[in-house]
Design an enzyme around this catalytic site. Sequence first.
Site, PDB file in Angstrom:
ATOM      1  N   LYS A 144      36.295  79.759  -5.113  1.00  7.68           N
ATOM      2  CA  LYS A 144      37.307  78.926  -5.776  1.00  7.68           C
ATOM      3  C   LYS A 144      36.841  77.484  -5.897  1.00  7.68           C
ATOM      4  O   LYS A 144      37.185  76.786  -6.852  1.00  7.68           O
ATOM      5  CB  LYS A 144      38.647  79.028  -5.063  1.00  7.68           C
ATOM      6  CG  LYS A 144      38.693  78.454  -3.647  1.00  7.68           C
ATOM      7  CD  LYS A 144      39.197  77.023  -3.601  1.00  7.68           C
ATOM      8  CE  LYS A 144      39.210  76.496  -2.169  1.00  7.68           C
ATOM      9  NZ  LYS A 144      39.685  75.106  -2.089  1.00  7.68           N
ATOM     10  N   THR A 173      43.670  74.285  -6.294  1.00  8.39           N
ATOM     11  CA  THR A 173      42.465  73.463  -6.347  1.00  8.39           C
ATOM     12  C   THR A 173      42.124  73.042  -7.772  1.00  8.39           C
ATOM     13  O   THR A 173      41.549  71.976  -7.991  1.00  8.39           O
ATOM     14  CB  THR A 173      41.275  74.231  -5.729  1.00  8.39           C
ATOM     15  OG1 THR A 173      41.655  74.719  -4.442  1.00  8.39           O
ATOM     16  CG2 THR A 173      40.070  73.351  -5.567  1.00  8.39           C
ATOM     17  N   ALA A 195      45.766  69.009   2.695  1.00  8.49           N
ATOM     18  CA  ALA A 195      45.932  68.577   4.076  1.00  8.49           C
ATOM     19  C   ALA A 195      47.172  67.701   4.279  1.00  8.49           C
ATOM     20  O   ALA A 195      47.962  67.941   5.201  1.00  8.49           O
ATOM     21  CB  ALA A 195      44.680  67.832   4.536  1.00  8.49           C
TER      22      ALA A 195
END
Length: 349
Positions: A190, A247, A130
């Site tokens: 994921k 991630t 973000a």
Amino acid sequence: MGSWGTALAMVAATAGRDVRLWGRRNQLSEAVNATRINAEYLPDVPLHDRIMVTSDLAKALEGSEAVLIVTPSLTLRQVCASIRPHLPKGIPLALCCKGIERGTGFLLSHLVSEELPGHPVGALSGPTFAKETALGHPTAATIAFPFSYQDRLDPAKSPAARLAVSMSSAAFRPYVSDDLVGVEIGGAVKNVIAIACGMMTGAGFAENTRAALITRGIDEMKFLAEALGGRRETVTGLSGAGDLTLTCSSMTSRNMSLGVQLGKGIPRSECFDGRDVVVEGEVNAVSVVDLAHRIRVSMPICEAVHSILYEGADLGKAFSDLWARPIESEPRALDIELAHPTTLLRETL
């Protein structure tokens, strides 16, 4: 109005759109409007002038031409019910949260279509932290909607293409897809694989282990996506392999961070310094494994994470068992399964 919702508002505003950013809490919404900083979720990122913040759903949705739904997957059905009376007719809805509904096994797009019929439903997904996105670091993502016959005749007028153009800027580059199932499966799975990578990292293992989990995790995505009608090639793109790699590579990811803390032996209640942090992979570990069992897809990494989080399995033993599974061929066309030597040794002791 969490970190990702605020970041996407910045993306749309930077692309020249007028944006209304909705938050649940009136006090926080007023503070963000006054200071032009979302200090709680995305500090140090001044909001664009085109963004108006409100806690009034009717005001947020009035006259909207598209809606990005950026809420935790656990509350998605509740949020859909809340926005239903205020939603302009027929406008496209893009899911920016990731997961599979617990209990029903529904992909989130199916849930939204059930709660909000009469709207094109798609997803925006990809390797996107973000803060980096909000600050304008070059970022790419996938925007996926099912394509109707008319969309194929005139792709530029499809919801996916229109939203991609509307969100595009010098820093934000969307790609268009018609494989919503593949994109959603990549986003849901994921998060669970990232917890696995974090667990092994926290337990003291290094890059070999993480690379193996990422690669085999992509295969688990492929098998589940294909079984549900998605395309394997989608999983190798931004919303699958791209998002998974990001991630699993940074403690900025709450999924990776949770796994690392658990791998170090920190009790779940004490992770994140005891703060109540929503970790999507923790929720998805249940729904992904339940769905896989229902449609008979083998997902051993996700199952290992589920057993540790919810069945009290010992972390070390769960991953030891994962590595001791029967030896398989990597191309599916070569159908081989051999007993792993460590398993045979255990049976003789």
